[in-house]
Design an enzyme around this catalytic site. Structure first.
Site, PDB file in Angstrom:
ATOM      1  CD  GLU A  84      35.804  34.499  60.167  1.00 54.27           C
ATOM      2  OE1 GLU A  84      34.980  34.909  59.772  1.00 54.27           O
ATOM      3  OE2 GLU A  84      36.622  35.269  60.951  1.00 54.27           O
TER       4      GLU A  84
ATOM      5  CE1 TYR B 284      40.903  42.347  58.504  1.00 59.11           C
ATOM      6  CE2 TYR B 284      39.554  43.451  56.993  1.00 59.11           C
ATOM      7  CZ  TYR B 284      39.974  43.320  58.202  1.00 59.11           C
ATOM      8  OH  TYR B 284      39.770  44.395  59.109  1.00 59.11           O
TER       9      TYR B 284
END
Length: 143
Positions: free
Chosen positions: A72, A65
């Site tokens: 991102e 994660y």
């Protein structure tokens, strides 16, 4: 939605970011996550879920994660330089709809939204991990 947004609106639309290492970072994190997720679904449907698959699903997210989110955010950050120059997806006034949209500002808002959303999702998975894996350990004690 973040995957569609990042692939289409950022990586596909801003050609300059496609060679960034950050794209590779989030693609690797997403790929490993999906392989594990769909393996878990498949084995669950077959009523034969190996502990290693369950353990991977509820443990590897601890690294994957943050790795994906970092990729991102770095990709969006890299795109910030090119979006205003190209006027990408931006609508300026005056126009017949009396509406404006600034993609650069929108990308900044997306990045800011990670501040409250990422911890919420990460802690949800930590709670799920505790619930699922502790149940498995208790179940093993009684077998």
């Amino acid at each position: 939605m973040s995957r569609v947004f990042l692939i289409w609106a950022v990586a596909h639309s801003v050609k300059e970011v496609q060679s960034e290492d950050s794209v590779l970072l989030f693609v690797i994190a997403w790929t490993i996550t999906e392989i594990i997720r769909y393996s878990l679904y498949t084995f669950s449907l077959l009523n034969h879920l190996p502990y290693i698959i369950k353990g991977a699903r509820y443990t590897l997210f601890i690294v994957l994660y943050p790795m994906g989110v970092t990729g991102e955010l770095l990709t969006i950050y890299a795109a910030l330089t090119f979006v205003p120059q190209a006027g990408l997806y931006s609508i300026s006034l005056p126009n017949k709809y009396n509406f404006s949209f600034d993609c650069h500002a929108f990308l900044i808002l997306i990045m800011i939204s990670y501040i409250p959303l990422f911890p919420q999702l990460h802690f949800h998975m930590i709670h799920q991990r505790r619930k699922v894996l502790s149940h498995t350990e208790e179940h093993k004690k009684f077998e």
